[in-house]
Write a protein that holds these residues in place. Structure first.
Motif, PDB file in Angstrom:
ATOM      1  N   THR A 163       0.796  -1.228   0.000  1.00 59.79           N
ATOM      2  CA  THR A 163       0.000   0.000   0.000  1.00 59.79           C
ATOM      3  C   THR A 163       0.830   1.281   0.000  1.00 59.79           C
ATOM      4  O   THR A 163       0.364   2.313  -0.491  1.00 59.79           O
ATOM      5  CB  THR A 163      -0.950   0.039   1.218  1.00 59.79           C
ATOM      6  N   LEU A 164       2.034   1.242   0.550  1.00 63.24           N
ATOM      7  CA  LEU A 164       2.838   2.461   0.614  1.00 63.24           C
ATOM      8  C   LEU A 164       3.772   2.572  -0.586  1.00 63.24           C
ATOM      9  O   LEU A 164       4.193   1.562  -1.149  1.00 63.24           O
ATOM     10  CB  LEU A 164       3.648   2.491   1.915  1.00 63.24           C
ATOM     11  N   SER A 165       4.112   3.778  -0.961  1.00 65.39           N
ATOM     12  CA  SER A 165       4.941   3.995  -2.132  1.00 65.39           C
ATOM     13  C   SER A 165       6.380   3.555  -1.871  1.00 65.39           C
ATOM     14  O   SER A 165       6.871   3.652  -0.741  1.00 65.39           O
ATOM     15  CB  SER A 165       4.927   5.477  -2.524  1.00 65.39           C
ATOM     16  N   PRO A 166       7.068   3.066  -2.894  1.00 63.49           N
ATOM     17  CA  PRO A 166       8.482   2.669  -2.742  1.00 63.49           C
ATOM     18  C   PRO A 166       9.345   3.798  -2.197  1.00 63.49           C
ATOM     19  O   PRO A 166      10.284   3.554  -1.440  1.00 63.49           O
ATOM     20  CB  PRO A 166       8.887   2.282  -4.166  1.00 63.49           C
ATOM     21  N   ALA A 167       9.032   5.036  -2.565  1.00 62.04           N
ATOM     22  CA  ALA A 167       9.822   6.182  -2.092  1.00 62.04           C
ATOM     23  C   ALA A 167       9.726   6.313  -0.575  1.00 62.04           C
ATOM     24  O   ALA A 167      10.701   6.650   0.108  1.00 62.04           O
ATOM     25  CB  ALA A 167       9.346   7.463  -2.775  1.00 62.04           C
ATOM     26  N   TYR A 168       8.537   6.037  -0.031  1.00 65.93           N
ATOM     27  CA  TYR A 168       8.334   6.138   1.419  1.00 65.93           C
ATOM     28  C   TYR A 168       9.127   5.060   2.154  1.00 65.93           C
ATOM     29  O   TYR A 168       9.583   5.257   3.281  1.00 65.93           O
ATOM     30  CB  TYR A 168       6.841   6.011   1.732  1.00 65.93           C
ATOM     31  N   LEU A 169       9.276   3.896   1.506  1.00 58.69           N
ATOM     32  CA  LEU A 169       9.949   2.764   2.134  1.00 58.69           C
ATOM     33  C   LEU A 169      11.443   2.728   1.830  1.00 58.69           C
ATOM     34  O   LEU A 169      12.141   1.808   2.271  1.00 58.69           O
ATOM     35  CB  LEU A 169       9.311   1.453   1.649  1.00 58.69           C
ATOM     36  N   ASN A 170      11.934   3.704   1.091  1.00 61.50           N
ATOM     37  CA  ASN A 170      13.283   3.650   0.543  1.00 61.50           C
ATOM     38  C   ASN A 170      14.365   3.441   1.593  1.00 61.50           C
ATOM     39  O   ASN A 170      15.333   2.704   1.381  1.00 61.50           O
ATOM     40  CB  ASN A 170      13.576   4.936  -0.245  1.00 61.50           C
ATOM     41  N   ASP A 171      14.223   4.063   2.765  1.00 62.30           N
ATOM     42  CA  ASP A 171      15.262   3.976   3.794  1.00 62.30           C
ATOM     43  C   ASP A 171      15.045   2.806   4.756  1.00 62.30           C
ATOM     44  O   ASP A 171      15.882   2.561   5.628  1.00 62.30           O
ATOM     45  CB  ASP A 171      15.307   5.292   4.592  1.00 62.30           C
ATOM     46  N   LEU A 172      13.946   2.090   4.591  1.00 62.97           N
ATOM     47  CA  LEU A 172      13.591   1.055   5.563  1.00 62.97           C
ATOM     48  C   LEU A 172      14.149  -0.316   5.188  1.00 62.97           C
ATOM     49  O   LEU A 172      14.190  -0.696   4.015  1.00 62.97           O
ATOM     50  CB  LEU A 172      12.074   0.958   5.696  1.00 62.97           C
ATOM     51  N   LEU A 173      14.529  -1.078   6.200  1.00 61.62           N
ATOM     52  CA  LEU A 173      15.008  -2.448   6.040  1.00 61.62           C
ATOM     53  C   LEU A 173      14.072  -3.376   6.795  1.00 61.62           C
ATOM     54  O   LEU A 173      13.638  -3.066   7.913  1.00 61.62           O
ATOM     55  CB  LEU A 173      16.435  -2.576   6.587  1.00 61.62           C
ATOM     56  N   PHE A 174      13.753  -4.508   6.180  1.00 66.68           N
ATOM     57  CA  PHE A 174      12.851  -5.479   6.779  1.00 66.68           C
ATOM     58  C   PHE A 174      13.614  -6.792   6.987  1.00 66.68           C
ATOM     59  O   PHE A 174      14.178  -7.348   6.045  1.00 66.68           O
ATOM     60  CB  PHE A 174      11.645  -5.723   5.867  1.00 66.68           C
ATOM     61  N   PHE A 175      13.596  -7.295   8.214  1.00 64.81           N
ATOM     62  CA  PHE A 175      14.291  -8.530   8.533  1.00 64.81           C
ATOM     63  C   PHE A 175      13.351  -9.495   9.249  1.00 64.81           C
ATOM     64  O   PHE A 175      12.429  -9.071   9.964  1.00 64.81           O
ATOM     65  CB  PHE A 175      15.495  -8.264   9.459  1.00 64.81           C
ATOM     66  N   ASP A 176      13.612 -10.800   9.069  1.00 62.28           N
ATOM     67  CA  ASP A 176      12.935 -11.787   9.900  1.00 62.28           C
ATOM     68  C   ASP A 176      13.427 -11.606  11.335  1.00 62.28           C
ATOM     69  O   ASP A 176      14.618 -11.385  11.578  1.00 62.28           O
ATOM     70  CB  ASP A 176      13.259 -13.204   9.427  1.00 62.28           C
ATOM     71  N   HIS A 177      12.515 -11.704  12.257  1.00 54.19           N
ATOM     72  CA  HIS A 177      12.865 -11.546  13.670  1.00 54.19           C
ATOM     73  C   HIS A 177      13.135 -12.937  14.254  1.00 54.19           C
ATOM     74  O   HIS A 177      12.274 -13.812  14.203  1.00 54.19           O
ATOM     75  CB  HIS A 177      11.702 -10.865  14.398  1.00 54.19           C
ATOM     76  N   VAL A 178      14.330 -13.137  14.797  1.00 50.81           N
ATOM     77  CA  VAL A 178      14.717 -14.450  15.326  1.00 50.81           C
ATOM     78  C   VAL A 178      15.248 -14.291  16.740  1.00 50.81           C
ATOM     79  O   VAL A 178      15.617 -13.197  17.174  1.00 50.81           O
ATOM     80  CB  VAL A 178      15.796 -15.119  14.438  1.00 50.81           C
ATOM     81  N   THR A 179      15.275 -15.395  17.447  1.00 49.68           N
ATOM     82  CA  THR A 179      15.947 -15.447  18.741  1.00 49.68           C
ATOM     83  C   THR A 179      16.687 -16.763  18.831  1.00 49.68           C
ATOM     84  O   THR A 179      16.105 -17.840  18.570  1.00 49.68           O
ATOM     85  CB  THR A 179      14.955 -15.287  19.913  1.00 49.68           C
ATOM     86  N   ASP A 180      17.975 -16.688  19.100  1.00 48.58           N
ATOM     87  CA  ASP A 180      18.846 -17.870  19.136  1.00 48.58           C
ATOM     88  C   ASP A 180      18.745 -18.680  17.847  1.00 48.58           C
ATOM     89  O   ASP A 180      18.719 -19.923  17.866  1.00 48.58           O
ATOM     90  CB  ASP A 180      18.500 -18.759  20.344  1.00 48.58           C
ATOM     91  N   GLY A 181      18.652 -17.990  16.719  1.00 46.76           N
ATOM     92  CA  GLY A 181      18.633 -18.635  15.412  1.00 46.76           C
ATOM     93  C   GLY A 181      17.280 -19.168  14.983  1.00 46.76           C
ATOM     94  O   GLY A 181      17.142 -19.673  13.861  1.00 46.76           O
ATOM     95  N   LYS A 182      16.246 -19.054  15.821  1.00 46.38           N
ATOM     96  CA  LYS A 182      14.927 -19.585  15.488  1.00 46.38           C
ATOM     97  C   LYS A 182      13.951 -18.437  15.236  1.00 46.38           C
ATOM     98  O   LYS A 182      13.932 -17.457  15.989  1.00 46.38           O
ATOM     99  CB  LYS A 182      14.407 -20.466  16.626  1.00 46.38           C
TER     100      LYS A 182
END
Length: 332
Positions: A263-282
């Motif tokens: 829904t949001l424009s690529p320009a708005y997300l340009n500086d953002l990084l998305f990662f899987d959230h893990v704990t102790d590798g899981k």
């Protein structure tokens, strides 16, 4: 004996298979057996032969004929008095959380309203029920989201499993890590982001409060060691705005991330990084659950809404429907 007992009895007779009836009505075989036992105890007769297959006894056949008369009479009275819940009219109250209210619930509600234009639907925030019962008087008919309070006797249906995701602006990482930023990003992209590896100077945006910790803080005590951007009512849109401006990192479900990216424009997300959230590798996961009280005699549109919802989830690639459910849903 109650009208609910008679209703479930007539539904069992349609299938002559407790498993099929339980699946069709989104209840349990144990709950169905309870209705039969109450009827048999009330009348002092045996209604079913259990072996080799489920079959009505002569007493059961008599009750089936009379039950139809009683239930039909109830429907006629509702129509005559213009009160109560009729087949195509009524109300449906749903508790839901942010991700589902943005990503898949609106489309499901539109489809449902096309089938049942006379049924009013209201949605309330699931967080309203942290300290009060979700079902019963003053509660909702069903809940879609996390299990907040495991009330006894409530039927839970797991819809799909969500992953926890971490969102952080590259500019925020650069201010905390300097020339180590690229190596940190490469590791988090490949292996997921563990909070233990995040610099303690990075503020975390969440709703945990001293004395009344948010469920995520309870699950991840390490969150309490980071500085906070405190949003006490959990408005994820406000949180995301702060995150996008590079002044805090946030943890949200993969469901919300899908909504944001669509829904949001690529320009708005340009500086953002998305990662899987893990704990102790899981990976950190949580189930998306549909909950309701199976002891209540819900109207047909209640069960049709569940089928419409599951169809919507299947079309979005979140669940896979069995062939029998696909056939049933296509007939709505």
């Amino acid at each position: 004996m109650t009208l609910q007992n008679l209703y479930f009895f007539t539904e069992i007779v349609k299938d002559m298979n407790l498993g099929l009836t339980a699946t069709r009505l989104y209840t349990s075989q144990q709950a169905l057996s309870g209705h039969i036992k109450r009827l048999e105890s009330h009348f002092g007769v045996r209604l079913f032969e259990r072996r080799p297959n489920l079959a009505l006894t002569p007493e059961g056949e008599l009750l089936m004929r009379e039950a139809k008369v009683i239930l039909d009479a109830e429907s006629r009275l509702f129509i005559a008095y213009e009160t109560g819940v009729q087949k195509d009219h009524g109300a449906l109250r749903i508790a839901c959380g942010l991700g589902r209210s943005k990503f898949y619930l609106p489309d499901a509600l539109i489809r449902f309203s096309e089938i049942y234009p006379g049924v009013g639907v209201s949605c309330v925030d699931e967080n309203r029920f942290r300290d009060t019962p979700m079902f019963g008087e003053g509660g909702v008919d069903l809940s879609v989201g996390r299990v907040i309070d495991d009330e006894p006797g409530i039927r839970r249906m797991t819809l799909f499993t969500m992953h926890s995701s971490f969102v952080i602006a590259r500019s925020l990482l650069e201010s905390a890590l300097g020339d180590q930023t690229d190596a940190f990003i490469a590791d988090a992209a490949a292996n997921g982001l563990d909070l233990k590896k995040l610099p303690k100077s990075v503020p975390i945006i969440h709703t945990g409060m001293p004395g009344q910790e948010h469920w995520l803080c309870a699950q991840l005590p390490i969150l309490r060691t980071f500085p906070r951007v405190q949003i006490t009512h959990g408005n994820h849109d406000v949180q995301f705005q702060i995150c996008a401006s590079g002044r805090g990192a946030m943890i949200v479900s993969s469901l919300y991330i899908r909504f944001v990216k669509q829904t949001l424009s690529p320009a708005y997300l340009n500086d953002l990084l998305f990662f899987d959230h893990v704990t102790d590798g899981k990976p950190i996961e949580t189930d998306e659950v549909l909950s309701y009280d199976p002891t209540v005699a819900h109207p047909q549109f209640f069960f049709d809404f569940i089928r419409v919802l599951r169809t919507e989830l299947a079309e979005k690639g979140l669940v896979q429907l069995p062939e029998t459910e696909k056939t049933t849903t296509s007939m709505l």
